[in-house]
Motif scaffolding. Structure first.
Motif, PDB file in Angstrom:
ATOM      1  N   ASP A 291       0.819  -1.215   0.000  1.00  0.00           N
ATOM      2  CA  ASP A 291       0.000   0.000   0.000  1.00  0.00           C
ATOM      3  C   ASP A 291       0.855   1.269   0.000  1.00  0.00           C
ATOM      4  O   ASP A 291       0.324   2.379   0.060  1.00  0.00           O
ATOM      5  CB  ASP A 291      -0.964   0.022   1.192  1.00  0.00           C
ATOM      6  N   ASP A 292       2.180   1.106  -0.074  1.00  0.00           N
ATOM      7  CA  ASP A 292       3.092   2.251  -0.118  1.00  0.00           C
ATOM      8  C   ASP A 292       3.678   2.401  -1.524  1.00  0.00           C
ATOM      9  O   ASP A 292       3.529   1.519  -2.368  1.00  0.00           O
ATOM     10  CB  ASP A 292       4.218   2.072   0.898  1.00  0.00           C
ATOM     11  N   THR A 293       4.372   3.506  -1.776  1.00  0.00           N
ATOM     12  CA  THR A 293       4.967   3.724  -3.101  1.00  0.00           C
ATOM     13  C   THR A 293       6.313   4.424  -2.987  1.00  0.00           C
ATOM     14  O   THR A 293       6.591   5.126  -2.000  1.00  0.00           O
ATOM     15  CB  THR A 293       4.068   4.601  -4.006  1.00  0.00           C
ATOM     16  N   TYR A 294       7.137   4.239  -4.028  1.00  0.00           N
ATOM     17  CA  TYR A 294       8.351   5.039  -4.192  1.00  0.00           C
ATOM     18  C   TYR A 294       8.012   6.260  -5.035  1.00  0.00           C
ATOM     19  O   TYR A 294       7.202   6.178  -5.968  1.00  0.00           O
ATOM     20  CB  TYR A 294       9.451   4.251  -4.895  1.00  0.00           C
ATOM     21  N   LEU A 295       8.659   7.363  -4.744  1.00  0.00           N
ATOM     22  CA  LEU A 295       8.517   8.561  -5.556  1.00  0.00           C
ATOM     23  C   LEU A 295       9.480   8.477  -6.740  1.00  0.00           C
ATOM     24  O   LEU A 295      10.486   7.761  -6.684  1.00  0.00           O
ATOM     25  CB  LEU A 295       8.800   9.804  -4.717  1.00  0.00           C
ATOM     26  N   PRO A 296       9.201   9.188  -7.835  1.00  0.00           N
ATOM     27  CA  PRO A 296      10.115   9.176  -8.983  1.00  0.00           C
ATOM     28  C   PRO A 296      11.528   9.600  -8.569  1.00  0.00           C
ATOM     29  O   PRO A 296      11.701  10.546  -7.802  1.00  0.00           O
ATOM     30  CB  PRO A 296       9.478  10.196  -9.929  1.00  0.00           C
ATOM     31  N   GLY A 297      12.527   8.876  -9.068  1.00  0.00           N
ATOM     32  CA  GLY A 297      13.914   9.211  -8.777  1.00  0.00           C
ATOM     33  C   GLY A 297      14.465   8.613  -7.509  1.00  0.00           C
ATOM     34  O   GLY A 297      15.642   8.808  -7.183  1.00  0.00           O
ATOM     35  N   THR A 298      13.637   7.868  -6.774  1.00  0.00           N
ATOM     36  CA  THR A 298      14.077   7.322  -5.478  1.00  0.00           C
ATOM     37  C   THR A 298      15.262   6.380  -5.616  1.00  0.00           C
ATOM     38  O   THR A 298      16.286   6.531  -4.931  1.00  0.00           O
ATOM     39  CB  THR A 298      12.908   6.606  -4.780  1.00  0.00           C
ATOM     40  N   LEU A 299      15.159   5.383  -6.474  1.00  0.00           N
ATOM     41  CA  LEU A 299      16.237   4.391  -6.564  1.00  0.00           C
ATOM     42  C   LEU A 299      17.513   4.990  -7.153  1.00  0.00           C
ATOM     43  O   LEU A 299      18.620   4.575  -6.786  1.00  0.00           O
ATOM     44  CB  LEU A 299      15.781   3.180  -7.379  1.00  0.00           C
ATOM     45  N   GLU A 300      17.380   5.980  -8.018  1.00  0.00           N
ATOM     46  CA  GLU A 300      18.570   6.657  -8.542  1.00  0.00           C
ATOM     47  C   GLU A 300      19.284   7.407  -7.419  1.00  0.00           C
ATOM     48  O   GLU A 300      20.513   7.369  -7.295  1.00  0.00           O
ATOM     49  CB  GLU A 300      18.174   7.638  -9.650  1.00  0.00           C
ATOM     50  N   THR A 301      18.513   8.076  -6.563  1.00  0.00           N
ATOM     51  CA  THR A 301      19.082   8.775  -5.408  1.00  0.00           C
ATOM     52  C   THR A 301      19.772   7.802  -4.468  1.00  0.00           C
ATOM     53  O   THR A 301      20.893   8.040  -3.994  1.00  0.00           O
ATOM     54  CB  THR A 301      17.972   9.529  -4.647  1.00  0.00           C
ATOM     55  N   VAL A 302      19.118   6.687  -4.195  1.00  0.00           N
ATOM     56  CA  VAL A 302      19.659   5.690  -3.279  1.00  0.00           C
ATOM     57  C   VAL A 302      20.932   5.057  -3.831  1.00  0.00           C
ATOM     58  O   VAL A 302      21.934   4.909  -3.121  1.00  0.00           O
ATOM     59  CB  VAL A 302      18.595   4.611  -2.992  1.00  0.00           C
ATOM     60  N   ALA A 303      20.909   4.695  -5.112  1.00  0.00           N
ATOM     61  CA  ALA A 303      22.095   4.094  -5.731  1.00  0.00           C
ATOM     62  C   ALA A 303      23.282   5.043  -5.653  1.00  0.00           C
ATOM     63  O   ALA A 303      24.400   4.650  -5.310  1.00  0.00           O
ATOM     64  CB  ALA A 303      21.797   3.721  -7.182  1.00  0.00           C
ATOM     65  N   GLY A 304      23.042   6.318  -5.962  1.00  0.00           N
ATOM     66  CA  GLY A 304      24.112   7.311  -5.900  1.00  0.00           C
ATOM     67  C   GLY A 304      24.640   7.503  -4.499  1.00  0.00           C
ATOM     68  O   GLY A 304      25.852   7.619  -4.281  1.00  0.00           O
ATOM     69  N   ALA A 305      23.734   7.487  -3.512  1.00  0.00           N
ATOM     70  CA  ALA A 305      24.152   7.686  -2.123  1.00  0.00           C
ATOM     71  C   ALA A 305      24.987   6.514  -1.625  1.00  0.00           C
ATOM     72  O   ALA A 305      25.971   6.707  -0.907  1.00  0.00           O
ATOM     73  CB  ALA A 305      22.925   7.883  -1.239  1.00  0.00           C
ATOM     74  N   PHE A 306      24.615   5.302  -2.005  1.00  0.00           N
ATOM     75  CA  PHE A 306      25.406   4.137  -1.582  1.00  0.00           C
ATOM     76  C   PHE A 306      26.783   4.137  -2.243  1.00  0.00           C
ATOM     77  O   PHE A 306      27.765   3.677  -1.648  1.00  0.00           O
ATOM     78  CB  PHE A 306      24.669   2.835  -1.902  1.00  0.00           C
TER      79      PHE A 306
END
Length: 317
Positions: A102-117
């Motif tokens: 019932d939750d969602t990711y916002l656009p660009g979330t995984l790109e932000t996360v990948a870059g941060a890691f």
């Protein structure tokens, strides 16, 4: 980089398509390993899961990352934590996360996360911010996150689960999720990772956290068990029952048990919950705990006459 996302699912077809699309629409320089672990839903969940499987297999869905592996299971399980561990045992990614159905990711979330890691190479846990939304998806508040502080985690839920991501290495090193927990398994995981690995907060909106009548977070059927389990996890890890967590449990218990007019009066409820908190805190901590002095502040006193939803979302009484 491969990011594995697990979605545990059970009879939430109303929201499931939106959740799935929020994952497979992600764009960036990473691959997505997406696993949906359905508990044998009796609504239209399975049809929805199969629909997106067909779209991806037939290359009818526009993929905007390096690739998507989409897998699913539909069978009875022993609850959400059991379903999640099924998924994580099958996961192929370097980075793990779970996104409830019932939750969602916002656009660009995984790109932000990948870059941060990539930047924070020694980090075991990364988490961002999230909007609270209602059944229709309208934003009704903001999840209150803070920079990671293990001691602060004892008294406040400063890590937002749908906006949290962790390395496979960290997850494996701490033994994964505690399958004996049904509500506070995320909170328990953050504590165990935080004790052994660096944790980092990303000050950016990454997800939506949906609040509705059947949500574990606010459902009257599960609130008592949820709050008691969280309090138990806190005591086990920190050897302390913080006033904030004791008050949460007491207020939920009082709301459920106070008769008629008393249960509907915020003033009466606050008075009863405060008295219950004082007694229970003294019993659980075998006296007054010095760390509770930090919690006797204006902000926490202002919460006494506010509802759970108002406290969570930042709404005004």
């Amino acid at each position: 980089m491969i990011i594995s996302v697990i979605t545990p699912s059970y009879n939430q077809g109303q929201f499931l398509a939106e959740t799935i699309e929020s994952v497979i629409r992600q764009e960036g320089d990473f691959s997505i390993d997406y696993l949906i672990i359905d508990g044998g839903s009796s609504d239209d969940s399975l049809a929805i899961i199969k629909h997106y499987d067909t779209l991806l297999r037939n290359r009818e869905w526009p993929i905007a990352c390096r690739g998507i592996t989409y897998r699913w299971i539909s069978e009875r399980d022993n609850g959400q934590t059991d379903a999640l561990m099924k998924g994580f045992r099958l996961a192929q990614g370097d980075i793990f996360a779970w996104l409830n159905s019932d939750d969602t990711y916002l656009p660009g979330t995984l790109e932000t996360v990948a870059g941060a890691f990539r930047v924070h190479a020694d980090t075991g846990l990364l988490y961002g911010d999230a909007h609270y939304c209602d059944t229709a998806g309208a934003v009704i508040g903001r999840y209150r996150t803070e920079e990671f502080d293990l001691d602060r985690l004892a008294s406040a839920n400063i890590v937002c689960q749908p906006a949290a991501f962790f390395r496979r290495q960290a997850f494996t090193a701490v033994g994964g999720l505690d399958v004996t927990l049904h509500f506070a398994m995320d909170y328990d995981l953050w504590i165990r990772i935080g004790r052994r690995f660096s944790c980092h907060h990303i000050p950016r909106m990454l997800a939506t956290y949906r609040l509705h009548e059947t949500s574990k977070t606010i459902s009257s059927d599960t609130l008592i068990r949820n709050s008691e389990e969280s309090l138990g996890v806190t005591r086990r890890h920190f050897g302390w029952a913080p006033l904030t967590r004791v008050y949460t449990s007491c207020s939920i218990l009082c709301a459920a048990r106070l008769p008629g007019l008393f249960g509907n009066s915020r003033l009466a409820l606050a008075a009863a919950a405060s008295a219950c908190t004082l007694i229970r805190s003294l019993v659980l901590n075998r006296g007054f705990h010095r760390n509770d002095l930090k919690l006797l502040n204006r902000e926490n006193f202002r919460k006494l006459c506010r509802s759970r939803i108002e406290i969570m979302t930042g709404g005004k009484p």
